[in-house]
Design an enzyme around this catalytic site. Structure first.
Site, mmCIF file in Angstrom:
data_model
loop_
_atom_site.group_PDB
_atom_site.id
_atom_site.type_symbol
_atom_site.label_atom_id
_atom_site.label_comp_id
_atom_site.label_asym_id
_atom_site.label_seq_id
_atom_site.Cartn_x
_atom_site.Cartn_y
_atom_site.Cartn_z
ATOM 1 N N ASP A 147 0.842 -1.206 0.000
ATOM 2 C CA ASP A 147 0.000 0.000 0.000
ATOM 3 C C ASP A 147 0.872 1.249 0.000
ATOM 4 O O ASP A 147 1.303 1.693 1.043
ATOM 5 C CB ASP A 147 -0.917 -0.020 1.220
ATOM 6 C CG ASP A 147 -1.943 1.095 1.196
ATOM 7 O OD1 ASP A 147 -2.101 1.735 0.140
ATOM 8 O OD2 ASP A 147 -2.582 1.320 2.235
ATOM 9 N N GLU A 149 -2.779 10.465 -0.574
ATOM 10 C CA GLU A 149 -4.007 9.657 -0.555
ATOM 11 C C GLU A 149 -4.384 9.324 0.877
ATOM 12 O O GLU A 149 -5.534 9.427 1.269
ATOM 13 C CB GLU A 149 -3.804 8.363 -1.362
ATOM 14 C CG GLU A 149 -5.092 7.568 -1.579
ATOM 15 C CD GLU A 149 -5.378 6.526 -0.524
ATOM 16 O OE1 GLU A 149 -6.459 5.936 -0.559
ATOM 17 O OE2 GLU A 149 -4.550 6.291 0.379
ATOM 18 N N GLU A 150 -3.380 8.900 1.656
ATOM 19 C CA GLU A 150 -3.684 8.380 2.995
ATOM 20 C C GLU A 150 -4.274 9.444 3.915
ATOM 21 O O GLU A 150 -5.057 9.136 4.798
ATOM 22 C CB GLU A 150 -2.415 7.785 3.635
ATOM 23 C CG GLU A 150 -1.841 6.590 2.879
ATOM 24 C CD GLU A 150 -2.714 5.333 2.911
ATOM 25 O OE1 GLU A 150 -3.829 5.393 3.456
ATOM 26 O OE2 GLU A 150 -2.276 4.290 2.379
HETATM 27 ZN ZN LIG Z 1 -3.624 2.649 -0.576
#
Ligand SMILES: [Zn+2]
Length: 430
Positions: free
Chosen positions: A253, A287-288
């Site tokens: 991720d 994004e996070e």
């Molecule tokens: Zn991700």
């Protein structure tokens, strides 16, 4: 397609690239020096990989800085309690917080026992109920507990398999409720504390957290492009998110998604397959901490969103390929099902309606057909947002098969006489 699949499954670009990102750059939280190093690495490697054009697009996005964290159970028995602050949490006062613990299974039990929450540290210990169900305690636990006067929350790590790993992630506060510190504990410790509580013990915990939420800081999306040979203004966007959490090295991720999409486009260039339309790889920032890179991309490219034929995001780890989920019209889903059929040789032919991706969501909402790259990711949440999400968890053969799947589908979409965007629009106007 057969040539792309064969070359993709033998290509080592993604594996080498991901190893460099994870081991030499490492963690890359939005707004951190690690993220800046990741941008420099991505720009340099994409330039060397033979893209026609590589550039960055800076914007101001949120950032958060983890400080020291420490907790200890003081009663009924003393032991160290490893904690991991949840992203965007406030810290404790400098002297820390010492309080009795109210251990509950879920929000329903918190409501029943609301009168006991005042001045306490609330521990949420919900069983794993799938990510969407379990993650609510991480994202909303602090707000729900603070409504009843709690002074901090501890949340069972959101995972379906634990060897005492701590899993962080994002949380938010509400305007009308006090902001209290929030940290994850291991599945093992959450269970032990709740068992002690059920056995009648009074649990006391002391915790200290020193976090900062600075004002917005400059971050950047990284973009690399292969110009189309006939319709260069029509864009097939593929990508993942370059930022990660500050623990582990963001291998699954989403280093993997960046590696897969960058490698897929690089493979087309290497095979001298110049597609009819432009293939644009976007490695999204931030994004996070709330999907801000995707929003920045949609704003910066507002005048050409209608030229995007499709957007594909890879953000479900690099396990064995499964196929694609699509957020668009039935006609688009049917066409993608036909295009992906030859990918059955690597198990990547499944196409169904579903979620596409956080980063591409802003342009998908504006009508761009959205495609989510999917893998058999039963083990994804073993590592997700934890110190265990590292390069050794990547299977090079699965990674190469994912590159082959994404490269072949990207080629087919960019080459197709039929524009997916037209198929999406036809249905909208009917
Ligand atoms: Zn991700």
């Amino acid at each position: 397609v057969a040539r792309i699949v064969t070359a993709g499954t033998e290509d080592s670009f993604a594996c080498d690239w991901l190893q460099g990102l994870c081991d030499s750059v490492g963690a890359r939280l939005a707004g951190s020096p690690g993220y800046e190093a990741a941008v420099a690495y991505a720009v340099r490697t994409a330039t060397e990989a033979g893209f026609d054009r590589v550039w960055t697009e800076p914007f101001d996005g949120p950032c958060w800085v983890r400080g020291a964290e420490h907790a200890r159970v003081l009663a009924p028995v003393e032991f160290e309690l490893p904690i991991l602050g949840i992203g965007m949490t406030v810290g404790t006062p400098a002297e820390g917080i010492e309080a009795e613990v109210l251990a509950v299974t879920d929000f329903a039990e918190l409501e029943q026992r609301a009168a006991e929450a005042e001045g306490r540290i609330v521990l949420f210990n919900p069983p794993w109920g799938g990510y969407g169900e379990s993650v609510q305690y991480r994202t909303k636990g602090a707000v729900e507990a603070a409504r009843h006067g709690a002074v901090a929350v501890l949340v069972r790590s959101v995972t379906n398999h634990s060897l005492a790993t701590l899993h962080t992630g994002m949380m938010s506060y509400a305007d009308d409720v006090a902001q209290i510190p929030a940290a994850c504990v291991t599945v093992e410790d959450a269970g032990r504390l709740q068992r002690l509580s059920k056995a009648g013990a009074t649990i006391r915990v002391r915790m200290l957290m020193d976090h900062e939420t600075p004002p917005a800081c400059t971050q950047a999306n990284v973009i690399a492009e292969l110009r189309g040979r006939e319709r260069p203004d029509e864009i097939v966007l593929i990508g993942g998110h370059l930022d990660s959490w500050d623990v582990g090295t963001g291998a699954h991720d989403d280093g993997a998604g960046c590696a897969i999409t960058l490698a897929a486009a690089q493979l087309l260039a290497k095979l001298e397959l110049r597609p009819r339309r432009t293939v644009r790889v976007v490695l999204f920032a931030c994004e996070e901490l709330g999907g801000h890179g995707g929003q920045a991309y949609a704003s910066a490219h507002a005048d050409e969103v209608s030229n995007h034929v499709a957007a594909l995001e890879s953000d479900s780890g690099s396990f064995a390929p499964r196929g694609f989920t699509v957020r668009s019209s039935d006609a688009v889903i049917a066409r993608l099902g036909e295009l992906a059929a030859p990918l059955s040789s690597i198990g990547a032919e499944a196409v169904s309606a579903g979620w596409a991706g956080v980063d591409i969501h802003p342009i998908v909402e504006l009508g761009v057909p959205g495609i989510g790259h999917r893998t058999h990711h039963d083990a994804y949440f073993h590592y997700h947002h934890s110190p265990a999400d590292t390069f050794d968890k990547i299977d090079p053969e699965d990674l190469a098969r994912n590159v082959a799947a994404v490269a072949a589908l990207t080629w087919l979409i960019a080459e197709d006489e039929t524009s997916l965007r037209d198929l999406a629009t036809e249905v909208e106007t009917e």
